[in-house]
Design an enzyme around this catalytic site. Sequence first.
Site, PDB file in Angstrom:
ATOM      1  N   GLU A   1      41.089  45.780  33.340  1.00 39.02           N
ATOM      2  CA  GLU A   1      41.278  46.922  33.713  1.00 39.02           C
ATOM      3  C   GLU A   1      42.643  47.383  34.400  1.00 39.02           C
ATOM      4  O   GLU A   1      43.524  46.223  34.557  1.00 39.02           O
ATOM      5  CB  GLU A   1      40.456  47.510  34.962  1.00 39.02           C
TER       6      GLU A   1
ATOM      7  N   HIS B   1      35.976  40.345  38.119  1.00 43.98           N
ATOM      8  CA  HIS B   1      35.354  40.616  37.120  1.00 43.98           C
ATOM      9  C   HIS B   1      35.384  39.455  35.966  1.00 43.98           C
ATOM     10  O   HIS B   1      36.140  38.694  35.896  1.00 43.98           O
ATOM     11  CB  HIS B   1      35.833  42.011  36.186  1.00 43.98           C
TER      12      HIS B   1
ATOM     13  N   HIS C   1      40.840  40.631  43.469  1.00 42.12           N
ATOM     14  CA  HIS C   1      41.762  41.899  43.627  1.00 42.12           C
ATOM     15  C   HIS C   1      40.877  42.806  44.525  1.00 42.12           C
ATOM     16  O   HIS C   1      39.683  42.823  44.851  1.00 42.12           O
ATOM     17  CB  HIS C   1      41.862  42.557  42.414  1.00 42.12           C
TER      18      HIS C   1
ATOM     19  N   ARG D   1      31.123  41.171  43.885  1.00 43.02           N
ATOM     20  CA  ARG D   1      31.881  41.576  45.214  1.00 43.02           C
ATOM     21  C   ARG D   1      31.773  40.097  45.794  1.00 43.02           C
ATOM     22  O   ARG D   1      30.922  39.409  46.121  1.00 43.02           O
ATOM     23  CB  ARG D   1      31.054  42.518  46.203  1.00 43.02           C
TER      24      ARG D   1
END
Length: 268
Positions: free
Chosen positions: A79, A62, A137, A157
């Site tokens: 997050e 991200h 991640h 992605r």
Amino acid sequence: MLTRLPPHIVEKPWGRTDIPAAFGDFGERRIGEIWFAHPDGDAAPLMIKFLFTSERLSIQVHPDDVRARAAGYARGKDECWLILGAEPDAELGLGLRAPADVPALRAAAQDGSIIDMVDWRPAHADEFFYNAAGTIHAIGGGLTLVEVQQNADCTYRLFDYGRPRDLHLDDGLAVVDAAPSHDAPNCAIDPAANQRLVDGPHFHLLHLAAPFDRDFVGPTGQSLTLVPLADGCRIGDEPLPFGEVALLDDISSLEMAPGARALLCWAA
């Protein structure tokens, strides 16, 4: 005041059919995510999700606030995850095992060897992980977890195990932090303890357990989001069971029965 947030059910190929009954009866649908929609929509700073995985999710990254805004998003995406349930071999990928430059990452994403570059860590119930923007991640299979994140739909992605979805190599590699993340914040949570999990820069997150001291929360000055992790939470006369999420004006009317626990979060 109590505002219950409506759930948004998302089916995923990596989802599961054994969703806890508190969320509803979905039959044989493969549920991967349950989001709780904030009344402010995209303007809301935070998003709450529950995830249910039967296999690995994509390897992804991200952007941070600066890079996300340059790409037209309102904010970046830090997050964090609290593991609620884990099969014996469950794991999370968080960061890289060794430094890698962008050409090496691109080649590894194209041939699949990026799987072995990721720092896969065992994941157990009541473990907490923080995933900063820029960190490569992946969430593994066999997990039930709750995710608190900046409210941004900006996921790049890098590798998706051959699933028929678009990859975002150029965008993702432009925002990636290719250094190892062995020191990425993670810790074990005592289900019976009050614990401060995140204290900025983007949001605050507390784990609350009965009995809790309201002074532990301290002043917030804004709307709070309460995420029950067990039954036994009550706002005034209204029960707020596991499987629901609500906005609160303050916590003065929050009561927690013995054995109750919850997450409490608000924007920094």
